[in-house]
Design an enzyme around this catalytic site. Structure first.
Site, PDB file in Angstrom:
ATOM      1  N   ALA A 176      13.265  -0.340   2.186  1.00  0.00           N
ATOM      2  CA  ALA A 176      14.565  -0.942   2.656  1.00  0.00           C
ATOM      3  C   ALA A 176      15.051   0.025   3.677  1.00  0.00           C
ATOM      4  CB  ALA A 176      15.229  -1.308   1.674  1.00  0.00           C
ATOM      5  N   THR A 227      19.402  -3.165  -5.925  1.00  0.00           N
ATOM      6  CA  THR A 227      20.573  -2.297  -6.341  1.00  0.00           C
ATOM      7  C   THR A 227      21.789  -2.949  -6.684  1.00  0.00           C
ATOM      8  OG1 THR A 227      22.403  -1.184  -4.988  1.00  0.00           O
ATOM      9  CG2 THR A 227      21.174  -2.783  -3.699  1.00  0.00           C
ATOM     10  N   ASP A 228      22.588  -2.241  -7.426  1.00  0.00           N
ATOM     11  CA  ASP A 228      24.051  -2.956  -8.101  1.00  0.00           C
ATOM     12  C   ASP A 228      24.930  -3.432  -7.054  1.00  0.00           C
ATOM     13  OD1 ASP A 228      24.681  -0.423  -7.291  1.00  0.00           O
ATOM     14  OD2 ASP A 228      25.483   0.095  -9.051  1.00  0.00           O
ATOM     15  N   GLU A 229      24.484  -3.129  -5.698  1.00  0.00           N
ATOM     16  CA  GLU A 229      25.704  -3.503  -4.673  1.00  0.00           C
ATOM     17  C   GLU A 229      25.585  -4.842  -4.357  1.00  0.00           C
ATOM     18  OE1 GLU A 229      25.993  -0.458  -1.601  1.00  0.00           O
ATOM     19  OE2 GLU A 229      24.987   1.002  -2.733  1.00  0.00           O
ATOM     20  N   TYR A 274      24.264  -4.052   4.374  1.00  0.00           N
ATOM     21  CA  TYR A 274      23.150  -3.537   3.504  1.00  0.00           C
ATOM     22  C   TYR A 274      22.938  -4.443   2.335  1.00  0.00           C
ATOM     23  CZ  TYR A 274      21.035  -0.816  -0.261  1.00  0.00           C
ATOM     24  OH  TYR A 274      20.295  -0.437  -1.503  1.00  0.00           O
ATOM     25  N   ALA A 323      24.167  -7.312   1.503  1.00  0.00           N
ATOM     26  CA  ALA A 323      23.985  -8.796   1.888  1.00  0.00           C
ATOM     27  C   ALA A 323      22.569  -8.857   2.162  1.00  0.00           C
ATOM     28  CB  ALA A 323      24.827  -9.196   2.944  1.00  0.00           C
ATOM     29  N   SER A 324      21.845  -7.859   2.700  1.00  0.00           N
ATOM     30  CA  SER A 324      20.380  -8.207   2.961  1.00  0.00           C
ATOM     31  C   SER A 324      19.803  -7.771   1.762  1.00  0.00           C
ATOM     32  CB  SER A 324      20.062  -7.085   4.157  1.00  0.00           C
ATOM     33  OG  SER A 324      20.268  -5.747   3.507  1.00  0.00           O
ATOM     34  N   LYS A 325      20.087  -6.860   0.871  1.00  0.00           N
ATOM     35  CA  LYS A 325      19.308  -6.723  -0.242  1.00  0.00           C
ATOM     36  C   LYS A 325      19.528  -7.955  -1.300  1.00  0.00           C
ATOM     37  CE  LYS A 325      17.258  -3.426  -1.845  1.00  0.00           C
ATOM     38  NZ  LYS A 325      15.911  -2.964  -1.788  1.00  0.00           N
ATOM     39  N   ASN A 331      23.774   4.068  -8.276  1.00  0.00           N
ATOM     40  CA  ASN A 331      23.496   5.218  -6.981  1.00  0.00           C
ATOM     41  C   ASN A 331      22.489   6.136  -7.753  1.00  0.00           C
ATOM     42  OD1 ASN A 331      25.877   3.868  -6.184  1.00  0.00           O
ATOM     43  ND2 ASN A 331      26.109   5.365  -4.656  1.00  0.00           N
ATOM     44  N   LEU A 385      25.822  10.543   0.260  1.00  0.00           N
ATOM     45  CA  LEU A 385      27.010  11.571  -0.437  1.00  0.00           C
ATOM     46  C   LEU A 385      26.733  13.084  -0.910  1.00  0.00           C
ATOM     47  CD1 LEU A 385      30.012  11.957  -0.674  1.00  0.00           C
ATOM     48  CD2 LEU A 385      29.833  10.878  -2.800  1.00  0.00           C
ATOM     49  N   ASN A 408      34.647   9.748  -6.129  1.00  0.00           N
ATOM     50  CA  ASN A 408      33.885  10.654  -5.170  1.00  0.00           C
ATOM     51  C   ASN A 408      34.585  12.054  -5.097  1.00  0.00           C
ATOM     52  OD1 ASN A 408      32.181   8.483  -4.704  1.00  0.00           O
ATOM     53  ND2 ASN A 408      33.480   7.659  -2.635  1.00  0.00           N
ATOM     54  N   ARG A 428      35.615   3.856   4.771  1.00  0.00           N
ATOM     55  CA  ARG A 428      34.543   3.418   5.380  1.00  0.00           C
ATOM     56  C   ARG A 428      35.209   1.483   5.277  1.00  0.00           C
ATOM     57  NH1 ARG A 428      29.748   3.219   1.121  1.00  0.00           N
ATOM     58  NH2 ARG A 428      28.844   4.930   2.427  1.00  0.00           N
TER      59      ARG A 428
HETATM   60  P1  NAD Z   1      15.207   5.869   1.510  1.00  0.00           P
HETATM   61  O1  NAD Z   1      16.113   5.175   2.805  1.00  0.00           O
HETATM   62  O2  NAD Z   1      15.137   7.228   1.396  1.00  0.00           O
HETATM   63  O3  NAD Z   1      13.700   5.181   1.816  1.00  0.00           O
HETATM   64  C1  NAD Z   1      13.265   4.186   2.052  1.00  0.00           C
HETATM   65  C2  NAD Z   1      11.932   4.113   2.798  1.00  0.00           C
HETATM   66  O4  NAD Z   1      11.735   2.790   3.338  1.00  0.00           O
HETATM   67  C3  NAD Z   1      11.878   5.106   3.964  1.00  0.00           C
HETATM   68  O5  NAD Z   1      10.874   5.905   3.896  1.00  0.00           O
HETATM   69  C4  NAD Z   1      11.851   3.873   5.127  1.00  0.00           C
HETATM   70  O6  NAD Z   1      11.086   4.612   6.240  1.00  0.00           O
HETATM   71  C5  NAD Z   1      11.201   3.063   4.681  1.00  0.00           C
HETATM   72  N1  NAD Z   1      11.068   1.646   5.408  1.00  0.00           N
HETATM   73  C6  NAD Z   1      12.418   1.153   5.659  1.00  0.00           C
HETATM   74  N2  NAD Z   1      12.288   0.092   6.330  1.00  0.00           N
HETATM   75  C7  NAD Z   1      10.730  -0.242   6.419  1.00  0.00           C
HETATM   76  C8  NAD Z   1       9.926  -1.153   7.030  1.00  0.00           C
HETATM   77  N3  NAD Z   1      10.396  -2.133   7.644  1.00  0.00           N
HETATM   78  N4  NAD Z   1       8.672  -0.864   6.790  1.00  0.00           N
HETATM   79  C9  NAD Z   1       8.024   0.094   6.129  1.00  0.00           C
HETATM   80  N5  NAD Z   1       8.983   1.008   5.564  1.00  0.00           N
HETATM   81  C10 NAD Z   1      10.199   0.787   5.818  1.00  0.00           C
HETATM   82  O7  NAD Z   1      15.862   4.901   0.145  1.00  0.00           O
HETATM   83  P2  NAD Z   1      15.775   5.166  -1.000  1.00  0.00           P
HETATM   84  O8  NAD Z   1      17.307   5.606  -1.390  1.00  0.00           O
HETATM   85  O9  NAD Z   1      14.509   5.983  -1.500  1.00  0.00           O
HETATM   86  O10 NAD Z   1      15.757   3.717  -1.609  1.00  0.00           O
HETATM   87  C11 NAD Z   1      14.670   2.989  -2.242  1.00  0.00           C
HETATM   88  C12 NAD Z   1      14.918   1.670  -2.558  1.00  0.00           C
HETATM   89  O11 NAD Z   1      15.566   1.641  -3.591  1.00  0.00           O
HETATM   90  C13 NAD Z   1      15.592   0.689  -1.621  1.00  0.00           C
HETATM   91  O12 NAD Z   1      14.950  -0.746  -1.838  1.00  0.00           O
HETATM   92  C14 NAD Z   1      16.964   0.796  -1.915  1.00  0.00           C
HETATM   93  O13 NAD Z   1      17.838  -0.376  -1.801  1.00  0.00           O
HETATM   94  C15 NAD Z   1      16.874   0.847  -3.384  1.00  0.00           C
HETATM   95  N6  NAD Z   1      18.128   1.610  -4.025  1.00  0.00           N
HETATM   96  C16 NAD Z   1      18.344   2.803  -3.680  1.00  0.00           C
HETATM   97  C17 NAD Z   1      19.578   3.439  -4.249  1.00  0.00           C
HETATM   98  C18 NAD Z   1      20.038   4.978  -4.050  1.00  0.00           C
HETATM   99  O14 NAD Z   1      20.928   5.215  -4.588  1.00  0.00           O
HETATM  100  N7  NAD Z   1      19.156   5.673  -3.223  1.00  0.00           N
HETATM  101  C19 NAD Z   1      20.233   2.725  -5.297  1.00  0.00           C
HETATM  102  C20 NAD Z   1      19.908   1.402  -5.588  1.00  0.00           C
HETATM  103  C21 NAD Z   1      18.694   0.765  -5.116  1.00  0.00           C
HETATM  104  P1  TYD Z   2      26.613   6.692  -0.384  1.00  0.00           P
HETATM  105  O1  TYD Z   2      25.970   7.749  -0.745  1.00  0.00           O
HETATM  106  O2  TYD Z   2      26.578   6.096   1.112  1.00  0.00           O
HETATM  107  O3  TYD Z   2      26.016   5.458  -1.381  1.00  0.00           O
HETATM  108  P2  TYD Z   2      26.816   4.148  -1.381  1.00  0.00           P
HETATM  109  O4  TYD Z   2      27.520   3.584  -0.038  1.00  0.00           O
HETATM  110  O5  TYD Z   2      25.435   3.207  -1.416  1.00  0.00           O
HETATM  111  O6  TYD Z   2      27.391   4.017  -2.727  1.00  0.00           O
HETATM  112  O7  TYD Z   2      28.065   6.695  -0.781  1.00  0.00           O
HETATM  113  C1  TYD Z   2      28.574   7.181  -2.079  1.00  0.00           C
HETATM  114  C2  TYD Z   2      30.052   7.129  -2.156  1.00  0.00           C
HETATM  115  O8  TYD Z   2      30.566   8.248  -1.277  1.00  0.00           O
HETATM  116  C3  TYD Z   2      30.709   5.815  -1.421  1.00  0.00           C
HETATM  117  O9  TYD Z   2      31.998   5.429  -1.986  1.00  0.00           O
HETATM  118  C4  TYD Z   2      31.216   6.276   0.085  1.00  0.00           C
HETATM  119  C5  TYD Z   2      31.385   7.810  -0.223  1.00  0.00           C
HETATM  120  N1  TYD Z   2      31.096   8.584   0.892  1.00  0.00           N
HETATM  121  C6  TYD Z   2      32.095   9.641   1.216  1.00  0.00           C
HETATM  122  O10 TYD Z   2      33.206   9.594   0.766  1.00  0.00           O
HETATM  123  N2  TYD Z   2      31.672  10.409   2.239  1.00  0.00           N
HETATM  124  C7  TYD Z   2      30.484  10.582   2.779  1.00  0.00           C
HETATM  125  O11 TYD Z   2      30.345  11.424   3.662  1.00  0.00           O
HETATM  126  C8  TYD Z   2      29.736   9.518   2.443  1.00  0.00           C
HETATM  127  C9  TYD Z   2      28.082   9.540   2.976  1.00  0.00           C
HETATM  128  C10 TYD Z   2      30.033   8.636   1.377  1.00  0.00           C
END
Ligand code: NAD
Ligand code: TYD
Length: 365
Positions: free
Chosen positions: A96, A147-149, A172, A174-176, A201, A212, A271, A302
């Site tokens: 994603a 995601t919880d978002e 983001y 909305a697409s998830k 997160n 972050l 944060n 943001r």
């Molecule tokens: P990330 O951005 O580090 O990794 C996503 C990977 O997907 C990347 O390697 C990217 O190249 C690949 N990708 C994106 N679009 C693609 C496409 N069209 N075809 C093939 N590959 C594609 O994200 P992450 O943090 O590892 O998140 C993984 C999943 O977990 C996501 O679905 C995200 O919505 C979900 N998620 C993440 C978090 C978080 O805090 N990181 C929290 C809740 C849910």
């Molecule tokens: P982020 O890591 O982008 O995750 P998400 O938006 O998916 O929760 O951001 C986590 C929190 O930190 C969010 O409330 C936005 C805030 N943030 C900052 O205050 N400064 C930053 O530079 C970034 C990237 C995020």
């Protein structure tokens, strides 16, 4: 405890999407170390940008059980015969576009990858599922990582759970949310066996440096301003990536087809408090003449910034017997140490992704 023997017997062939990303790559490491399953990873990053191959840890555990193919899942013709080659018993769908700020700057890729990409995968999974033998049909799962978002924003009280309404607010989320609805529809309409998880997160090694926690660490040690959006009082429920992986494996082994499971870290932080914690730890383990806290800068908020996310994980705790086992104190320290020991990885990722460490439009208030 994860029963890896049972997992390996059940899921001999695994297709992973997005396995070069933060959570997917940690997940693959875990599987390669602990299971005997064959792993087929598809990701749209080029082979040159294959972060897994950069990692020394991976070099020592790489085996013929792991295959990678550069595929953009939003392009139906690229997925082609991947299901025939990988012949999966389970699909873990991580791929994603995942960063809220990027979705505000340019939403189109989020629609393509997260909505069209998920649709393409569901179509291919269904074709594959329908051609399986009855025994393999019993086992097959499409496990969607969400995601919880998707549930929107909380006030100071309350928690998200599996019954929360969908109220996404950013491109983001909305697409998830759309992808979640598609996955549920393929279960209800076509009887594709799905599992879905919505987690809070994550943090840990190999997270992109524009999120972050890695951004705080890398800005601090590079003596750059640490930008905190708005007043810094927004709250997230931080989940260590290894706890998340335990939950994903638990759901794969014990989850009920068609069910959605919420996964939280029981670890809410504003944060600004999280940022101060990291600065204090850096002051201890990587001291400089002034405290890193002096680098904190409050910047413009943001747009549409969700105030608070928090998860009530009662269902997965009670029904599947999962719970977070890593303490925040240890996990955040390990995460900081990983970044300090892998600064070449951070530089490489920033260069390959044209990322300069600052959000578009960041400025000091
Ligand atoms: P990330 O951005 O580090 O990794 C996503 C990977 O997907 C990347 O390697 C990217 O190249 C690949 N990708 C994106 N679009 C693609 C496409 N069209 N075809 C093939 N590959 C594609 O994200 P992450 O943090 O590892 O998140 C993984 C999943 O977990 C996501 O679905 C995200 O919505 C979900 N998620 C993440 C978090 C978080 O805090 N990181 C929290 C809740 C849910
Ligand atoms: P982020 O890591 O982008 O995750 P998400 O938006 O998916 O929760 O951001 C986590 C929190 O930190 C969010 O409330 C936005 C805030 N943030 C900052 O205050 N400064 C930053 O530079 C970034 C990237 C995020």
């Amino acid at each position: 405890m994860i029963d890896y023997k049972y997992f390996s017997r059940r899921y001999k062939n695994i297709l992973i999407t997005g396995g070069l990303g933060f959570i997917g790559s940690n997940f693959i490491f875990r599987l390669l170390k602990n299971t005997t399953s064959n792993i087929f990873n598809i990701d749209k990053l080029s082979f040159k940008k294959n972060k897994l191959s950069l990692d020394n840890q991976f070099k020592t555990i790489s085996t013929s059980r792991y295959k990678f193919c550069k595929i953009d899942i939003s392009e139906k013709n690229e997925i082609g015969n991947i299901f025939d080659i990988a012949n999966p018993d389970i699909v873990f769908h991580f791929a994603a576009e995942s960063h809220v700020d990027r979705s505000i700057d340019s939403p189109e890729n989020f629609i393509k990858s997260n909505i069209n990409g998920t649709f393409n995968l569901l179509e291919e999974s269904l074709l594959h599922y329908r051609n399986l033998t009855p025994q393999r049909k019993e086992i097959f799962k499409f496990q969607h990582v969400s995601t919880d978002e998707v549930f929107g924003s909380l006030g100071v009280e309350g928690y998200f759970n599996e019954n929360s309404n969908y109220l996404p607010t950013s491109p983001y989320s909305a697409s998830k949310a759309s992808s979640d609805h598609l996955v549920k529809a393929w279960f209800h309409t076509f009887k594709l066996p799905i599992l879905m998880t919505n987690c809070s997160n994550n943090y840990g090694p190999r997270q992109f440096p524009d999120k972050l926690i890695p951004k705080i660490i890398t800005s601090a040690i590079n003596n750059q301003p640490i930008s905190i959006y708005g007043n810094g009082l927004n709250i997230r429920d931080w989940l260590y990536v290894e706890d998340h992986i335990n939950a994903l494996l638990t759901v794969a082994i014990k989850g009920i087809s068609g069910f959605q499971y919420c996964i939280g870290g029981d670890n809410e932080k504003s944060n600004i408090n999280l940022c101060k914690d990291i600065c204090n730890l850096l002051d201890e383990i990587y001291p400089k003449d002034k405290s890193y806290k002096s680098l904190i800068k409050f910047v413009d908020d943001r747009p549409g910034h969700d105030f608070r996310y928090s998860i009530d994980s009662t269902l997965i705790k009670n029904e599947l017997k999962w719970q977070p086992i890593y303490t925040y104190q240890k996990a955040i320290q390990d995460t900081i140490n990983w970044y300090l020991n892998n600064l070449d990885w951070v530089d490489y990722i920033k260069k390959e992704n044209g990322y300069d460490g600052q959000r578009l439009g960041d400025f000091q208030l």
